[in-house]
Design an enzyme around this catalytic site. Structure first.
Site, PDB file in Angstrom:
ATOM      1  N   ARG A 297      33.932  27.052  42.153  1.00 19.10           N
ATOM      2  CA  ARG A 297      34.100  27.401  40.732  1.00 19.10           C
ATOM      3  C   ARG A 297      34.971  28.657  40.566  1.00 19.10           C
ATOM      4  NH1 ARG A 297      33.937  31.327  36.936  1.00 19.10           N
ATOM      5  NH2 ARG A 297      32.102  32.237  37.919  1.00 19.10           N
ATOM      6  N   ASP A 298      34.405  29.788  40.915  1.00 22.86           N
ATOM      7  CA  ASP A 298      35.118  31.057  40.737  1.00 22.86           C
ATOM      8  C   ASP A 298      36.380  31.104  41.588  1.00 22.86           C
ATOM      9  OD1 ASP A 298      35.531  33.609  39.749  1.00 22.86           O
ATOM     10  OD2 ASP A 298      34.211  34.581  41.179  1.00 22.86           O
TER      11      ASP A 298
ATOM     12  N   HIS B  73      28.305  40.967  44.033  1.00 18.19           N
ATOM     13  CA  HIS B  73      29.492  40.105  43.941  1.00 18.19           C
ATOM     14  C   HIS B  73      30.704  41.033  44.017  1.00 18.19           C
ATOM     15  CE1 HIS B  73      31.715  36.548  42.020  1.00 18.19           C
ATOM     16  NE2 HIS B  73      32.605  37.522  42.075  1.00 18.19           N
TER      17      HIS B  73
ATOM     18  N   HIS C 197      34.754  41.983  45.012  1.00 16.37           N
ATOM     19  CA  HIS C 197      36.138  41.592  45.265  1.00 16.37           C
ATOM     20  C   HIS C 197      36.765  42.582  46.240  1.00 16.37           C
ATOM     21  CE1 HIS C 197      36.993  38.490  41.957  1.00 16.37           C
ATOM     22  NE2 HIS C 197      35.701  38.716  41.921  1.00 16.37           N
TER      23      HIS C 197
ATOM     24  N   CYS D 199      40.558  37.062  38.989  1.00 15.06           N
ATOM     25  CA  CYS D 199      40.048  37.092  37.620  1.00 15.06           C
ATOM     26  C   CYS D 199      41.239  37.064  36.675  1.00 15.06           C
ATOM     27  CB  CYS D 199      39.218  38.346  37.370  1.00 15.06           C
ATOM     28  SG  CYS D 199      38.633  38.456  35.664  1.00 15.06           S
TER      29      CYS D 199
ATOM     30  N   ASN E 169      37.691  37.037  45.736  1.00 15.86           N
ATOM     31  CA  ASN E 169      36.341  37.410  46.147  1.00 15.86           C
ATOM     32  C   ASN E 169      36.342  37.643  47.651  1.00 15.86           C
ATOM     33  OD1 ASN E 169      34.827  36.699  43.599  1.00 15.86           O
ATOM     34  ND2 ASN E 169      35.784  34.734  44.027  1.00 15.86           N
TER      35      ASN E 169
END
Length: 306
Positions: A15-16, A211, A213, A244, A253
């Site tokens: 997804r991300d 989470h 990056h 993002c 990520n």
């Protein structure tokens, strides 16, 4: 300092990781990635998002992907549903194709909230309250992603008090666990710990995940900083996919492969098969026509090649 003996990872790659890819990625390939990740031992996977295809065309095949997954017992499948329309779409399928968990997202930065979802933090929470209530009524878990908890591309450094405020709002509407996300990767260990501590005032440590990056190469040290506070849930992305769209310069990520290498080297249990994990990253990277963005993957594959 006593660190957790076991860590649970949520792979957000499907997804991300893929949502901002310009080239189309077929539903078949996305399903293939989910299958490879669960076969590698990942028991939490963020699969897709139910958002307008106008804004995130890569996720337009969300229902097809959820339909195509061969679910594995003990694996939690989550999807992003930022509003009621998205939530209703996510449960329009037969019950067995529903997500186990939905994700709503808010920012610790007012400016980021306005740029990302065109409303204030307080307004975003009002919108999410309906989604959270509907999901919990259906027996679906709810996670709250808290973005820009350390820094914002528009506001700069974010005070821990703002993170605590967002966590309190999330808790107030019934969110069961939260992600403390360094969306643009500017965090350093003490700043990350301050954001985590502000969140710990409202959520138990078992309900908090990191989470991170890797924009400035700090994701692994920030992971260690969170581990020192007892945090044992983390999010990462196969092959380091993702960024993002509303955070200029934010790179991917942290790679799941790199996190697992570090944790295994520290004697912390993950339940993940490193070789299968690396193969999953290679699979999706080949589909995208590039190398995995993981140093551990590169080194281990070089060793394999002799």
């Amino acid at each position: 300092m006593k660190l957790p003996t076991k860590v649970k990872l949520v792979d957000v790659g499907p997804r991300d990781g893929l949502q901002n890819e310009k080239q189309p990625v077929s539903a078949e390939v996305k399903i293939g990635l989910v299958h490879r990740l669960q076969d590698a031992g990942l028991n939490e996977i963020e699969v897709t998002s139910f958002v307008s295809p106008k804004w995130v065309p890569q996720m337009a095949d969300n229902a097809e992907v959820m339909h195509g997954i061969q679910r594995k017992a003990g694996v939690r499948y989550s999807v992003l549903t930022p509003n009621m329309k998205g939530f209703e779409a996510a449960i329009a399928a037969p019950r067995e194709e529903w997500p186990d968990e939905i994700v709503v997202f808010g920012a610790a930065s007012e400016a980021f909230s306005q740029k990302n979802i065109n409303c204030s933090i307080a307004e975003s929470i009002e919108r999410f309250a309906l989604v959270v209530a509907a999901a919990r009524e259906k027996g679906i878990h709810v996670r709250g992603a808290m973005s820009c908890t350390v820094g914002c591309p528009y506001e700069g450094e974010i005070a821990p008090a703002k993170v605590g405020y967002l966590a309190q709002l999330m808790k107030g509407i019934g969110v069961q666990r939260v992600d403390v996300a360094d969306t643009i990767g500017v965090g350093t260990p003490r700043k990350v710990q301050a954001a985590m501590e502000a969140t710990l005032a409202h959520f138990d440590v078992a309900a908090i995940s990191g989470h991170f990056h890797d924009t400035y190469g700090q994701a692994l040290v920030n992971t260690l900083a969170a581990l020192e506070l007892g945090v044992w849930n983390f999010q990462s992305s196969s092959a380091g996919l993702g960024g993002c769209p509303y955070a200029k310069g934010a790179t991917g990520n942290v790679a799941t492969e790199d996190v697992v290498y570090m944790l295994q080297g520290m004697g912390i249990e993950t339940g993940i098969d490193m070789d299968k994990l690396i193969d999953a990253g290679v699979y999706i990277s080949q589909a995208l026509g590039r190398e995995p963005n993981s140093l551990a993957s590169k080194a281990i594959r070089a060793k394999r090649a002799g």
